[in-house]
Write a protein that holds these residues in place. Structure first.
Motif, short mmCIF file in Angstrom:
data_model
loop_
_atom_site.label_atom_id
_atom_site.label_comp_id
_atom_site.label_asym_id
_atom_site.label_seq_id
_atom_site.Cartn_x
_atom_site.Cartn_y
_atom_site.Cartn_z
N GLY B 135 0.95 -1.16 0.00
CA GLY B 135 0.17 0.07 0.01
C GLY B 135 0.83 1.39 0.05
O GLY B 135 0.30 2.40 0.03
N ILE B 136 2.20 1.32 0.02
CA ILE B 136 2.97 2.48 0.21
C ILE B 136 3.29 2.76 -1.55
O ILE B 136 3.51 2.18 -2.22
N PRO B 137 2.76 4.31 -1.69
CA PRO B 137 2.98 4.51 -3.01
C PRO B 137 4.46 4.91 -3.58
O PRO B 137 4.70 6.00 -3.58
N LYS B 140 5.39 5.48 -7.46
CA LYS B 140 4.98 6.93 -7.95
C LYS B 140 5.83 7.77 -7.34
O LYS B 140 6.36 8.73 -8.03
N GLU B 144 7.61 9.80 -10.06
CA GLU B 144 7.55 11.14 -10.37
C GLU B 144 7.91 12.15 -9.26
O GLU B 144 8.51 12.81 -9.64
N GLY B 145 7.77 11.71 -8.06
CA GLY B 145 8.11 12.64 -6.81
C GLY B 145 9.45 13.08 -6.75
O GLY B 145 9.97 13.99 -6.38
N LEU B 146 10.35 11.88 -7.21
CA LEU B 146 12.07 12.23 -7.35
C LEU B 146 12.60 12.12 -8.53
O LEU B 146 13.97 11.91 -8.68
N VAL B 147 11.62 12.68 -9.63
CA VAL B 147 11.93 12.54 -10.78
C VAL B 147 13.27 13.49 -11.07
O VAL B 147 14.11 13.20 -11.96
N VAL B 213 14.70 2.93 -11.29
CA VAL B 213 15.44 4.45 -11.09
C VAL B 213 16.58 4.53 -12.04
O VAL B 213 17.09 5.50 -12.20
N TYR B 296 9.77 5.84 2.67
CA TYR B 296 8.20 5.54 2.58
C TYR B 296 8.01 4.31 3.15
O TYR B 296 8.56 3.43 3.20
N ALA B 312 -5.32 3.08 -6.97
CA ALA B 312 -4.65 4.14 -7.39
C ALA B 312 -4.00 4.22 -8.88
O ALA B 312 -4.30 5.00 -9.62
N ASP B 316 -5.01 6.30 -12.10
CA ASP B 316 -4.06 7.22 -12.96
C ASP B 316 -3.91 6.77 -14.53
O ASP B 316 -4.36 7.49 -15.48
#
Lengths: 433, 433
Positions: B135-137, B140, B144-147, B213, B296, B312, B316
């Motif tokens: 359940g940890i996003p 994403k 995306e967040g660390l792009v 990554v 996370y 989720a 998307d």
């Protein structure tokens, strides 16, 4: 390869960090996303100081409005801070249909509804990952990663300065005033630390997170705020003795469709994940009704961490623009799911109560009698043997209504045997789901 | 309100969880996103068992291919698991241009390149948030967040069964075999626990994270794998005594453009964030060159947590589809930034070495002499006084090359005074950035 043109207003620490990040990792970003970010304009009143980064000739200027109006600027990145010119710049950008990226929590917590309404009217968007939790992609997690969840509660450690001070007090067994002074000298606290240590910065971030997850605009005035000036080394040590650590906690809870919003120094279990968030680190702890507990941890501030979040937002907007899907996800969706605010008197919590009492017979009986009359049940009492006329007494309660607690405290503080203003903190047990 | 139609293949625990989540929170999801998810088809060989959720008449059937081909299905949600029929179903969906959501880590770690190439060829997409970290996003966040970041290293606690076993061994001071047996009886471990306790499940997830990554396909065979069967209660206690806890750690590190991939029981600082990830919880600890450390944390498995991630992903894809921007973000971008794998012999690490040695003079001199000849420097030695012919000796080393360590161990194990096969774990100090 597509290109996307940025105009950055505010060439301070974070502005220079965004430039440095794009210069350093722009090629990699382009390989990952197919989009080359290009810094076409940067505006700041100071165009002389060295920020350690080099801009192409003609990029840096003083005219923010010219930047906003320039056809060479696809997205406006607002990094001046504050709620006056920043509001104007963002408004002018949105009116021209230009998307905005901002790290400005004070502005969003105060004028968020106005600005997001304007963005929607002009079919454009505002991204704001860096406004809460610095480099932690927690806004994206809440908005997209946890989209399938009703948010039951959020606990946040959202102010690095407060967390740094509380951590150092504990580790060095030092007083608040001494640590604050050395933090100020080392640049970890502002010359005027009130925004941080009195809890307002955390309250801004609390309002933003609550608005995001509950689809309703909350303002900073909706948040009950208590800062950390009352936290003494004694409190930290009593808490440790009882298995807790004290953190300045943003508290967001939903109950019966209504939302409790608070910022309080809070006792949390020492062995919990959140209890190990130390120094300048931040964390957002979320209980979703489907995901259960998740937590997001990282640097809450600083040039680089904040830049990481700002550039991620720029890329999200660039991808929306280049793929023709602005507002693919609504940055701040509003919907009539929740009824409104829970007033602080209705809040139910466990409490930590520290009293300074005369060392004579019958004191505990009087105090526990008052608590009992207000239906407040005692979980533990700590009073160490000290040969002084007045001694500290620490009481942990079971769940009690805040209204009852306030009345009881008011009565207790009028007792002769109570020689100082009582100190009251919340206890949050972070019960496993 | 737009609608988006799902076909779910596999109506087991997670399939039923996805149905339950959409039935429970579908209205809220629609208010947040403007998209109403509709479950039009569910396929499973068993259409009789009660899953605790009710489907509309005609939705449940046995024919997965009919589901894939149905014009009423916009997205195929693959929840059967395994690498045979799941591969076929996903392939058939992608060939028809239909996007896919999957939680299938074994499939992606084995056939990821083939499937993502096929998706690109047919201009459609595969989302896979639930394949790592439940359940940890975290997918994403990394994508995306660390792009904007180069990923310097990732440490992951990615297998709930192993973490549950190691946590219970420590908390109950119990042996591996006893805890594994009771975990199996309680349903926390599979009847055949090899996939979990021998580290292969973690290796699948390691390969997926590294591929994501570093823009390059890594396979499970690229990951050096060591499971937790060798971890004894004694090791846990020695580690605790030295300030460490033992976790089964996915290790991904970049150095000079090459990537180290491993799964090892590892000693990590007891007071670290990662050291407090207990029980069935998972965590992904990431060092980005801009963001610094982020982490996370959440439930790594289970019906509801997994459903949160699957829904989720569905949302998307629904948003991409309804806004006309498929592949807005490339789920698995590949680019020639990194050169390839670092072989395990080249790895440099600190080590925990436990020997069972004869209790007689000169033993430490012989062993430290061998280590010294291979340039391995000792950080600490623990040998408690025990009145037995053979006693445990625990050595922590400074940084050493794995090739040197392996040769030294080989020599050490041939010494007369060493009476059992040496036990070797990595130490990861998670140094603050």
């Amino acid at each position: 390869m597509k290109t996307y043109n940025l105009g950055i207003i505010g060439f301070g620490t974070v502005g220079a960090g965004v430039v440095a990040t794009i210069q350093k990792n722009g090629e990699l970003l382009a390989r990952r996303t197919g989009v080359q970010l290009v810094i076409t304009k940067v505006a700041d009143l100071d165009i002389v100081s060295d920020r350690g980064v080099t801009l192409a000739p003609g990029v840096l200027g003083t005219d923010a409005m010219a930047l906003i109006e320039s056809p060479e600027v696809d997205v406006v990145v607002e990094l001046v801070g504050g709620t006056t010119v920043a509001r104007k710049f963002i408004t002018e950008a949105l009116k021209r249909g230009k998307p905005v990226v901002t790290a400005n929590k004070a502005l969003l917590a105060t004028y968020g509804e106005e600005l997001f309404t304007l963005a929607r009217k002009h079919n454009t968007e505002i991204y704001f990952e860096a406004s809460v939790g610095g480099g932690i992609p927690c806004i994206k997690a809440l908005r997209e990663g946890l989209v399938a969840n009703r948010c039951q509660m959020i606990y946040g450690i959202l102010n690095g300065t407060c967390n740094y001070i509380l951590t150092r007090m504990e580790q060095e067994q030092a007083d608040f005033a001494a640590v604050l002074q050395s933090a100020t000298e080392a640049g970890y606290a502002e010359a005027n630390p009130s925004m941080d240590v009195d809890g307002y910065d955390t309250a801004h971030k609390t309002a933003i997170l609550a608005s995001l997850v509950y689809g309703k605009w909350f303002k900073v005035d909706d948040v009950e705020v208590q800062g950390i000036r009352q936290v003494t080394l004694k409190d930290i040590d009593y808490a440790a003795h009882l298995g807790y650590r004290i953190k300045l906690l943003a508290v967001i809870k939903e109950s019966g469709g209504r939302i409790q919003l608070g910022v309080h120094p809070s006792l949390i279990p020492g062995e919990s994940q959140l209890g190990h968030v130390n120094g300048v680190y931040n964390a957002v702890w979320v209980r979703g009704d489907v995901s259960g507990t998740t937590m997001y941890y990282g640097r809450g501030a600083g040039r680089d961490a904040t830049s990481s979040a700002v550039v991620a937002d720029i890329m999200d907007i660039a991808l929306n623009h280049l793929h023709g899907c602005p507002n693919r996800v609504s940055a701040f969706p509003t919907y009539p799911e929740y009824q409104g605010l829970m007033y602080s008197d209705e809040v139910v919590s466990r409490y930590y109560l520290r009293l300074q009492v005369a060392d004579r017979p019958g004191v505990l009986a009087r105090i526990s009698g008052i608590l009992g009359r207000y239906q407040i049940s005692i979980a533990s009492v700590t009073q160490h043997e000290v040969k002084l006329p007045a001694v500290p007494m620490v009481i942990l309660t079971h769940q009690a209504r805040e209204a009852d607690m306030k009345q009881a405290i008011s009565e207790i503080s009028r007792e002769d045997c109570v020689v100082q203003e009582p100190v009251l903190f919340h206890i949050e047990d972070l019960v496993a789901d």
